[in-house]
Motif scaffolding. Structure first.
Motif, PDB file in Angstrom:
ATOM      1  N   ILE A  88       0.848  -1.195   0.000  1.00  0.00           N
ATOM      2  CA  ILE A  88       0.000   0.000   0.000  1.00  0.00           C
ATOM      3  C   ILE A  88       0.879   1.238   0.000  1.00  0.00           C
ATOM      4  CG2 ILE A  88      -1.715   1.314   1.305  1.00  0.00           C
ATOM      5  CD1 ILE A  88      -2.311  -1.574   2.638  1.00  0.00           C
ATOM      6  N   VAL A  89       0.685   2.091  -0.978  1.00  0.00           N
ATOM      7  CA  VAL A  89       1.280   3.427  -0.948  1.00  0.00           C
ATOM      8  C   VAL A  89       0.162   4.372  -0.511  1.00  0.00           C
ATOM      9  CG1 VAL A  89       2.404   5.280  -2.233  1.00  0.00           C
ATOM     10  CG2 VAL A  89       2.926   2.880  -2.783  1.00  0.00           C
ATOM     11  N   CYS A  90       0.328   4.980   0.647  1.00  0.00           N
ATOM     12  CA  CYS A  90      -0.743   5.810   1.203  1.00  0.00           C
ATOM     13  C   CYS A  90      -0.259   7.244   1.393  1.00  0.00           C
ATOM     14  CB  CYS A  90      -1.222   5.248   2.537  1.00  0.00           C
ATOM     15  SG  CYS A  90      -2.643   6.135   3.223  1.00  0.00           S
ATOM     16  N   GLY A  91      -0.860   8.158   0.651  1.00  0.00           N
ATOM     17  CA  GLY A  91      -0.625   9.582   0.856  1.00  0.00           C
ATOM     18  C   GLY A  91      -1.748  10.174   1.681  1.00  0.00           C
ATOM     19  N   HIS A  92      -1.740  11.478   1.819  1.00  0.00           N
ATOM     20  CA  HIS A  92      -2.834  12.127   2.548  1.00  0.00           C
ATOM     21  C   HIS A  92      -3.061  13.522   1.991  1.00  0.00           C
ATOM     22  CE1 HIS A  92      -0.312  14.871   5.090  1.00  0.00           C
ATOM     23  NE2 HIS A  92       0.598  13.950   4.842  1.00  0.00           N
ATOM     24  N   TYR A  93      -4.313  13.921   1.976  1.00  0.00           N
ATOM     25  CA  TYR A  93      -4.657  15.262   1.522  1.00  0.00           C
ATOM     26  C   TYR A  93      -4.067  16.286   2.496  1.00  0.00           C
ATOM     27  CZ  TYR A  93      -7.913  12.865  -1.565  1.00  0.00           C
ATOM     28  OH  TYR A  93      -8.451  12.039  -2.524  1.00  0.00           O
ATOM     29  N   GLY A  94      -3.658  17.428   1.943  1.00  0.00           N
ATOM     30  CA  GLY A  94      -3.022  18.449   2.768  1.00  0.00           C
ATOM     31  C   GLY A  94      -1.588  18.116   3.108  1.00  0.00           C
ATOM     32  N   CYS A  95      -0.928  17.325   2.266  1.00  0.00           N
ATOM     33  CA  CYS A  95       0.453  16.913   2.541  1.00  0.00           C
ATOM     34  C   CYS A  95       1.402  18.100   2.408  1.00  0.00           C
ATOM     35  CB  CYS A  95       0.867  15.805   1.576  1.00  0.00           C
ATOM     36  SG  CYS A  95       2.568  15.232   1.792  1.00  0.00           S
ATOM     37  N   GLY A  96       2.172  18.369   3.449  1.00  0.00           N
ATOM     38  CA  GLY A  96       3.107  19.488   3.429  1.00  0.00           C
ATOM     39  C   GLY A  96       4.224  19.295   2.428  1.00  0.00           C
ATOM     40  N   GLY A  97       4.676  18.049   2.232  1.00  0.00           N
ATOM     41  CA  GLY A  97       5.717  17.788   1.251  1.00  0.00           C
ATOM     42  C   GLY A  97       5.263  18.092  -0.165  1.00  0.00           C
TER      43      GLY A  97
END
Length: 355
Positions: A237-246
């Motif tokens: 699983i590659v999991c990102g997130h909304y509002g990612c600072g990077g």
């Protein structure tokens, strides 16, 4: 017309709360004092927000130490620049805003005080209440308490796990056979096991800024190979997130020092999808779409690895997934990347299957 604002009373309350917070933290090294400090800190933040809403000239700043070593000169400024300006007809000279500081959403909370080398200033008459905040010994004691608190929580966790399952640690020490490899962002708000409802031993975890899978990053590539060939995980699983600072930082066209080579991977994703992204007028929506596109690109990078291709050819696993976590609702979104189609497309050029 009088210029005294409602923020004046709240400012006094804030100063009192500051004194209470630090006196509480110094009075005892027990867990209760830590809780008192935490509660007082919450109250301080509440007073700060109230004062800021009541008075547009209310400021809160931490001054950096002026002497090295030690932090004995640090002060907490809580002031309303017009608190005693009852003889002035206007607020023509409010304190200047603090200088813009580089920030990262992983490390910088909106309520974090700004840094300034000077106390709030104004050409009008200003009464500034200065309260010493955390002298050297207070800082040392607070750090000892916050360190000890982790071990207190650990012992409580052990007690709870043992109560629920007396053999829990016997099973845990027997070895690991996780079903999932989780490649996520380092953001402290995205605890993989908690948001996915997984228990210790069920997921092999790797995290970095903006959940990147770079083929020259020996860390992540070693994790993938070990997870696939030795642990035989069934899902990656590659999991990102909304509002990612990077991701947000990568959208900023400026020199970010040591982060440049890392963020270049995300900037390349933007370049590849610039037509779609530039058509999105809202900056937040554009950033969130780049979060999704970045996750999909990192899924491709996982699939390009020999370990994944060869394992899938022989065993029909692992399957690669792209997910995004919503900080505003706590839900995981499956991007449905279409693993088999993506694999077939990639293997036109990146076929590392030795069969």
């Amino acid at each position: 017309m009088s210029n005294a604002l409602p923020g004046r009373a709240t400012t006094s309350a804030l100063a009192a709360a500051v004194k209470y917070a630090f006196s509480s933290s110094l009075s005892s090294s027990s867990p209760a004092s830590s809780l008192a400090f935490s509660s007082s800190s919450t109250y301080i933040r509440t007073c700060h927000k109230t004062a800021r809403a009541a008075s547009p000239f209310y400021t809160r700043r931490f001054l950096p130490p002026s002497t090295v070593p030690g932090m004995s000169s640090q002060r907490f400024y809580c002031s309303s620049s017009d608190a005693n300006n009852s003889n002035s007809s206007s607020h023509s000279n409010p304190p200047p805003p603090p200088p813009t500081q580089p920030h990262c959403h992983h490390l910088h909370h909106p309520s974090t005080p700004t840094l300034s080398s000077q106390p709030p200033t104004s050409t009008t008459t200003t009464t500034t209440s200065e309260t010493p905040v955390m002298p050297d010994e207070a800082i040392s004691q607070y750090l000892r308490q916050s360190h000890a608190r982790v071990f207190e929580h650990n012992r409580a966790w052990v007690t709870e796990q043992t109560r629920k399952d007396p053999d829990f640690f016997v099973k845990l020490s027997a070895g690991q056979k996780p079903e999932y490899l989780w490649i996520g962002c380092s953001d402290s708000r995205i605890p993989a096991e908690q948001i996915a409802g997984l228990q210790p031993g069920e997921a092999f975890i790797h995290r970095n800024i903006a959940n990147l899978v770079n083929n020259v990053d020996l860390n992540v590539m070693s994790v993938i190979q070990y997870a696939v060939r030795h642990l035989e995980v069934k899902h990656i699983i590659v999991c990102g997130h909304y509002g990612c600072g990077g991701v947000a930082a990568a959208m900023t066209p400026q020199d970010l020092g040591i982060l440049n080579p890392w963020l270049r991977n995300i900037r390349d994703v933007y370049r590849q999808h610039s037509a779609e992204l530039d058509a999105i007028a809202d900056k937040t929506a554009r950033c969130n779409r780049l979060v999704e596109l970045n996750v999909m690109e990192q899924c491709r990078n996982v699939i390009k690895s020999a370990a994944v291709q060869q394992s899938y050819s022989k065993k029909k696993y692992p399957i690669v997934h792209g997910w995004v976590f919503g900080l505003d609702n706590g839900l995981l979104k499956d991007l449905n990347i279409g693993f088999e189609n993506m694999l077939a497309e990639i293997q036109k050029i990146y076929n590392l299957d030795d069969l």
